[in-house]
Scaffold this active site. Structure first.
Site: not given
Ligand code: NAI
Length: 299
Positions: A164, A168
């Site tokens: 990851y 990133k």
């Molecule tokens: P989340 O799991 O709620 O949202 C991620 C979304 O991406 C989900 O709705 C999922 O269905 C969708 N997804 C996954 N694979 C996919 C694909 N191949 N094609 C289309 N959609 C896909 O998690 P969150 O926390 O909202 O994450 C959003 C972004 O922020 C991610 O890139 C995560 O790595 C990044 N991030 C989040 C942090 C946090 O504190 N929540 C910290 C650092 C980065």
């Protein structure tokens, strides 16, 4: 007031968490939004149309404009389909927020190759596929705003996240080059490193979780997506209402002129403090800035 009237935005992974919040904010300020989401589990398995459709329903109920799109970002065809949806429904694409993501955390020794491939495919290659399909249109219209979602795990480090973290930080390299390639067409490319309470961080944030709502991150993302944003190549940390800049700096360092003989291993050892001293560092915008700093040392 910053608004997105007549702008078309793609937000990937917008069926929940941060992406949902970004999509709602952009739509609330007038953007037409493609709400992309595969609708799988945190680890990437499965799929469902429900999450993306629910966010679209929410936007439409609030008087906004949005369409759902269910492709995976992790294939070139998926990237093309997401951008095609924006063009079919709304006739253009101005903004791409690369937000979709999954987690396959394992300590390095236990990492299995499919866990590496899946994470690189969604986060890093996914940004290539979606952004490149949009980039040609952005160039043609001399306007574009691209945001990639990086992470403190890659920027600063975190146990069990080599796959990851590498994906990133790979996005930062992607941004650094694309900001230069997009410059003459007014395409700004920036990165966000969010912290927010979502299903992905359900068990990680402890008592801070309540303070770290996705809605407290989205305004920073929306600013970077706006016409008002003249910045490009920046990395911003956004968490719970706090917005900061993260940067990669180059220290002034140690220099041994050729007239004093070749650099030795011991020169390096004896000058660790000077090499690492942050006083006088610069934040290079491109390799030219590094070379410009080096040039004068040669006299
Ligand atoms: P989340 O799991 O709620 O949202 C991620 C979304 O991406 C989900 O709705 C999922 O269905 C969708 N997804 C996954 N694979 C996919 C694909 N191949 N094609 C289309 N959609 C896909 O998690 P969150 O926390 O909202 O994450 C959003 C972004 O922020 C991610 O890139 C995560 O790595 C990044 N991030 C989040 C942090 C946090 O504190 N929540 C910290 C650092 C980065």
């Amino acid at each position: 007031m910053i608004d997105f009237q007549d702008r078309v935005a793609i937000v990937t992974g917008a069926g929940g968490g941060l992406g949902r919040s970004h999509a709602l904010l952009l739509a609330g300020r007038g953007a037409s939004v493609v709400v992309n989401d595969l609708g799988g589990e945190v680890g990437g398995s499965g799929s469902s149309e429900t999450p993306a459709q629910q966010v679209v329903d929410e936007i439409v109920a609030a008087g906004g404009s949005a369409v759902a799109e269910y492709s995976s970002v992790a294939t070139p065809d998926g990237g093309d389909a997401i951008v095609a949806k924006a063009l079919e429904e709304f006739g253009r694409v101005d903004i791409v927020v690369n937000n979709a993501g999954i987690l396959r955390d394992k300590s390095f020794g236990k990492l299995e190759w499919p866990d590496l491939d899946a994470v690189i495919d969604v986060h890093l290659k996914g940004a290539f596929y979606v952004t490149r399909a949009a980039f040609a249109h952005m160039k043609e219209q001399n306007y574009g705003r691209v945001v990639v979602t990086s992470s403190n795990a890659g920027l600063f480090g975190n146990f069990g996240q080599t796959n990851y973290g590498a994906a990133k930080l790979g996005l930062v390299g992607f941004m650094n080059v694309l900001k230069i390639e997009g410059a003459k067409n007014n395409i700004k490319v920036n990165a966000i490193a969010p912290v927010a309470h979502t299903r992905m961080t359900e068990e990680l944030l402890g008592p801070l979780a309540e303070m770290l709502q996705p809605e407290q991150v989205s305004p920073a993302v929306a600013y970077l997506c706006s016409e008002a944003c003249e910045l490009t190549g920046e990395i911003w940390s956004a968490a719970g209402g706090s917005v900061s800049r993260i940067f990669i700096g180059l220290t002034d360092g140690y220099f041994k002129p050729a007239s004093d003989g070749p650099l030795t291993i011991e020169d390096v050892q004896d000058n660790l403090e000077v090499i690492r001293d942050p006083d006088g560092h610069i934040v290079p915008f491109s390799i030219q800035d590094e070379l410009s700093k080096l040039g004068p040392k040669f006299g």
